[in-house]
Scaffold this active site. Sequence first.
Site, PDB file in Angstrom:
ATOM      1  N   HIS A 310       0.906  -1.347   0.121  1.00 40.82           N
ATOM      2  CA  HIS A 310       0.075   0.147  -0.065  1.00 40.82           C
ATOM      3  C   HIS A 310       0.754   1.188   0.131  1.00 40.82           C
ATOM      4  CE1 HIS A 310      -3.587   2.244   0.751  1.00 40.82           C
ATOM      5  NE2 HIS A 310      -3.352   2.760   1.698  1.00 40.82           N
ATOM      6  N   PHE A 311       1.676   1.605   0.994  1.00 41.77           N
ATOM      7  CA  PHE A 311       2.651   2.549   1.040  1.00 41.77           C
ATOM      8  C   PHE A 311       3.993   2.168   0.397  1.00 41.77           C
ATOM      9  CE2 PHE A 311      -0.198   3.464   4.846  1.00 41.77           C
ATOM     10  CZ  PHE A 311      -0.630   4.707   4.150  1.00 41.77           C
TER      11      PHE A 311
END
Length: 334
Positions: A310-311
């Site tokens: 995600h990040f």
Amino acid sequence: MKNVRLIGTLALLSRRRFAFGLPLLTAGAAISQNASVANAKPGSKAPIVTYHRTRTVDGVKIFYREAGRKGAPVVLLLHGFPTSSHMFRNLIPELADRYHVIAPDYPGYGQSDMPDRAKFAYTFDRFGELVDGLLDQLGVSNFAMYVMDYGAPVGWRLALKHPERVTALIVQNGNAYDEGLKEFWDPIKAYWSDHSEEHRTALYKLVTPEITKFQYTDGVSDVARVAPDNWVHDQALLDRPGNAEIQMDLFYDYRTNLPLYPKVQAYFRKHQPPTLIVWGKNDKIFPADGAHPYKRDLPKVEFHLIDTGHFALEDKADEMVPLIRDFLNRKIAS
């Protein structure tokens, strides 16, 4: 008298030694400075300074990070959930040597105000209005946008309101198509369906330490590359009294983004903004299914799936930053 003459003689000698030694000290300092210059690496440059500032927009204190020369092309960085402009702390100095970089925190996130939800509407419409107001205060008339997660619906509102101002797009795990809302979203969709207290209560697990850490570590091949400070920092802010309720309000308001998707897609087709996709392909929240549809409306999109979660910036900045700099240098550099 002898003592007086002795003191006078010693004082005279001290003055002479000082006068004699001063040129030597000056020369020594010059030699030291020259040695430092000689030992500097060719092409080295001074470190970038990031400023941490606030502006009051419509009565709300908005915190933002800012770096780079004013007058340079602007790059606006729009963060996701559950973080803040903190997610861009490493990217900002990588861009600010050539660009004017601005990264705000939305209300209820980071260092911006967290108004009472009884008096302030926590909606993506409101976030878009406040970021727009901040840009007006800063005198920003044109900007490239980096959008991620919640930053996408905030950014799309800016683009729909001011399509002529957007010089380029960088999209990292941010939806503009229905294909991107998979299994992770099922409990949130259930809440959208009836706005019930039961379904709202079920979403509190999404603001727990386990899920916050999951967002940083799931899909990452080498977790040692991700600083644990990230989820500690984000969780501390989520745990502020009243913040969980704010997040529930925003989970419900996210439903308003889906009807905007056709308008956003029409914006893509009409304006064809230069676009770079740098998407963490292992993300379960915004999976790669949501990245591919951009190609339908932006045939010239520069498309990269990154082997992370995600990040993506946390562990793959060494891969992403060269792509981002190359893209910006070709598309918006003055």
